[in-house]
Enzyme design. Structure first.
Site, PDB file in Angstrom:
ATOM      1  N   CYS A  10      38.947  41.706  41.766  1.00 60.73           N
ATOM      2  CA  CYS A  10      39.835  41.548  42.914  1.00 60.73           C
ATOM      3  C   CYS A  10      39.795  42.771  43.814  1.00 60.73           C
ATOM      4  O   CYS A  10      39.318  43.827  43.424  1.00 60.73           O
ATOM      5  CB  CYS A  10      41.281  41.374  42.459  1.00 60.73           C
ATOM      6  SG  CYS A  10      41.539  39.925  41.438  1.00 60.73           S
ATOM      7  N   GLY A  36      36.439  39.668  46.278  1.00 57.01           N
ATOM      8  CA  GLY A  36      37.085  38.404  45.951  1.00 57.01           C
ATOM      9  C   GLY A  36      37.046  37.463  47.123  1.00 57.01           C
ATOM     10  O   GLY A  36      37.489  37.832  48.207  1.00 57.01           O
ATOM     11  N   ASN A 111      44.397  44.282  40.341  1.00 58.06           N
ATOM     12  CA  ASN A 111      42.957  44.118  40.121  1.00 58.06           C
ATOM     13  C   ASN A 111      42.669  44.552  38.695  1.00 58.06           C
ATOM     14  O   ASN A 111      43.014  45.655  38.310  1.00 58.06           O
ATOM     15  CB  ASN A 111      42.188  45.009  41.113  1.00 58.06           C
ATOM     16  CG  ASN A 111      40.714  45.194  40.751  1.00 58.06           C
ATOM     17  OD1 ASN A 111      40.160  46.253  40.938  1.00 58.06           O
ATOM     18  ND2 ASN A 111      40.077  44.177  40.231  1.00 58.06           N
ATOM     19  N   GLY A 112      42.035  43.675  37.927  1.00 56.21           N
ATOM     20  CA  GLY A 112      41.681  44.064  36.570  1.00 56.21           C
ATOM     21  C   GLY A 112      42.210  43.086  35.544  1.00 56.21           C
ATOM     22  O   GLY A 112      42.430  41.915  35.845  1.00 56.21           O
ATOM     23  N   TYR A 260      26.718  47.603  41.179  1.00 54.77           N
ATOM     24  CA  TYR A 260      26.746  46.340  41.912  1.00 54.77           C
ATOM     25  C   TYR A 260      28.023  46.099  42.714  1.00 54.77           C
ATOM     26  O   TYR A 260      27.959  45.667  43.851  1.00 54.77           O
ATOM     27  CB  TYR A 260      26.579  45.164  40.939  1.00 54.77           C
ATOM     28  CG  TYR A 260      26.812  43.818  41.585  1.00 54.77           C
ATOM     29  CD1 TYR A 260      25.813  43.213  42.343  1.00 54.77           C
ATOM     30  CD2 TYR A 260      28.037  43.178  41.481  1.00 54.77           C
ATOM     31  CE1 TYR A 260      26.030  41.991  42.962  1.00 54.77           C
ATOM     32  CE2 TYR A 260      28.266  41.949  42.103  1.00 54.77           C
ATOM     33  CZ  TYR A 260      27.262  41.366  42.840  1.00 54.77           C
ATOM     34  OH  TYR A 260      27.480  40.173  43.457  1.00 54.77           O
TER      35      TYR A 260
END
Ligand code: AMP
Length: 486
Positions: A10, A36, A111-112, A260
């Site tokens: 996210c 996202g 996020n996570g 990435y």
């Protein structure tokens, strides 16, 4: 039955004291779109009331309409981009989540992945907490709700002490904007400052929290610093305060963000992501160079590493594959069949330069092997004489449970095959991955200290620095029951 994935990649973004916060947040989320693409949401606070808008799809789909932005008044905000790649996502899972408390409102974007979310959730349900969604974030909100502390910051700390996982959180209350990074700093979060409004007027105390620095330029903000692992940043009208409620630990930033996930124009821990990728490519050329006529990146993810490889090896860099930018990421397609088609939709061979040539193909990673297999085949169909695949990460042998979406282990090509077998399966003449030591060297670390690695590299080593998710059949049944009830 609806099934939700348990972890998500996210992007998070928040503002304190910035005019037209919703419009500025939409810009910030747009810069974080790569983190996202499935849903996005913004909650604002105008000094008296909170306002929220959330929807499925891209930021532009949800916040491109001036009427939507106008319905979100206020100069404080929190926003979220969600990336879920399996299972249905429903609107009630789209963040930020908002709840009313006796101390006022609270909106939370996350996020996570909390790896003890199931255990906590079960305990909370037993206590009578009613869950509205299936996200980890809601567990966090309930922990804040039942905390016996009075201030929002104390409740936040109380909740953080109970959760285990890799996370960055931005929360907005009536009094403050708060940003948190997990104690190991696995997921990124940065602090920025805005000095001037869009009209050029000077601002006093205007702050930004964001997943990555690439969201700063677009909103006219300056980078201040990375939020530290385990740090809580509290921003209010008095300024920025830092709280460190956890003991100091060796940080373990996610190395896959460098490889990435992060945008190449972001800077993490002082290292530009673009530079890191070029250095990994150079390392790859030194470790496993091969005679060839050209270095061809798999666009876009392989471009910086291929540039580094080409510069180091002296072999010309060529765009031998052209990417169609009007197709979503192939990775998000749900079935093998569609993924296969997706790769063809997205890339085409630049035939005119490939005929009879020895090609070094560079990409960032091999997950299932779908992309590499198709691209190698595409090179051969276009007449390449030899195809040598070079990957700017070590083999992905383990799943991620900390917020990067990788499939279960059985679907990871490198979990089942050695490099020689993988080369055969993808149809390449040779295949090589950067070594773990080479990856660390490229990132400016002399080597990987196995006792205290600088990064979380569990996807390449199986060395998981945080306890794994607490899923069990029992909890699974419990979750299904909850999901069916809604
Ligand atoms: P695969 O085709 O399954 O081997 O996936 C490898 C491709 O997916 C590479 O080209 C990567 O750039 C990309 N990729 C790797 N990890 C992810 C991820 N977590 N989300 C989206 N794309 C990814």
């Amino acid at each position: 039955m609806e099934q939700d994935k348990l972890h998500e990649e996210c992007g998070v973004f928040g503002l304190w004291s910035v005019p037209d916060a919703a419009a500025v947040t939409a810009l910030g989320l747009h810069a974080l779109q790569h983190r996202g693409q499935e849903a996005s949401g913004i909650v604002t606070f105008d000094g008296a009331r909170f306002h929220s808008h959330k929807g499925m799809g891209l930021v532009g789909d949800n916040f491109g309409d001036a009427k939507v932005i106008a319905s979100l008044p206020g100069s404080h905000s929190v926003g979220h981009n969600r990336y879920a790649t399996t299972g249905d996502t429903v609107l009630r899972n789209v963040q930020p989540l908002y709840a009313d408390f006796e101390f006022g409102g609270l909106a939370v974007a996350h996020n996570g992945n909390l790896t003890n979310a199931h255990t906590l959730r079960r305990a909370l349900v037993r206590r009578g907490c009613l869950f509205q969604s299936t996200t980890d974030t809601e567990v966090f909100i309930h922990l804040i709700a039942i905390s016996l502390y009075s201030t929002v910051v104390d409740r936040l700390i109380d909740a953080l002490k109970q959760v285990v996982g890799a996370y960055s959180i931005i929360a907005l209350s009536n009094e403050s904007l708060m940003g948190v990074r997990d104690p190991l700093g696995v997921r990124p979060l940065i602090l920025g400052k805005i000095n001037r409004s869009a009209e050029g007027g000077r601002l006093g105390n205007s702050w930004v929290l964001a997943s990555e620095t690439c969201a700063l330029d677009i909103v006219g903000a300056e980078f201040v610093r990375d939020v530290e692992p385990g740090e809580i940043i509290v921003i209010n009208d008095q300024g920025v305060h830092s709280i460190k409620p956890f003991g100091r630990q060796q940080e373990r930033f996610c190395v896959f963000e460098y490889i990435y996930f992060a945008r190449p124009d972001s800077v993490v821990e002082g290292m530009p992501v673009y530079e890191a990728r070029k250095r990994i490519g150079a390392e790859l050329a030194r470790e496993s160079g091969v005679p060839a006529d050209m270095v061809v990146p798999v666009p876009d993810s392989g471009v910086p590493a291929a540039m580094g490889y080409a510069a180091e090896s002296g072999i010309p860099f060529e765009f031998g594959i052209i990417r169609n930018h009007y197709v979503g990421r192939t990775f998000i397609e749900p079935t093998e069949h569609i993924r296969n088609l997706g790769v063809k939709l997205k890339h085409s061979a630049n035939r005119a330069i490939l005929e009879g040539k020895r090609v070094v193909l560079v990409d960032d990673s091999i997950v299932r092997g779908t992309t590499s297999k198709k691209i190698v085949e595409m090179m051969r169909q276009a007449g390449a004489a030899e195809v040598h695949m070079r990957i700017s990460s070590p083999p992905t042998t383990h799943s991620c449970f900390y917020g990067i979406d990788t499939p279960e282990r059985g679907k990871l090509l490198a979990a089942r095959h050695d490099v020689h077998e993988m080369a055969k399966l993808i149809g390449a003449d040779t295949l090589a991955f950067v070594s773990l030591g080479g990856l660390y060297r490229a990132l400016g670390k002399p080597s990987r200290d196995p006792a205290q690695p600088h990064y979380c590299d569990a996807c390449f080593t199986g060395d998981y620095p945080i306890p794994l998710p607490d899923t069990s059949e029992d909890v699974g049944r419990h979750l299904s029951y909850l999901v069916e009830e809604h």
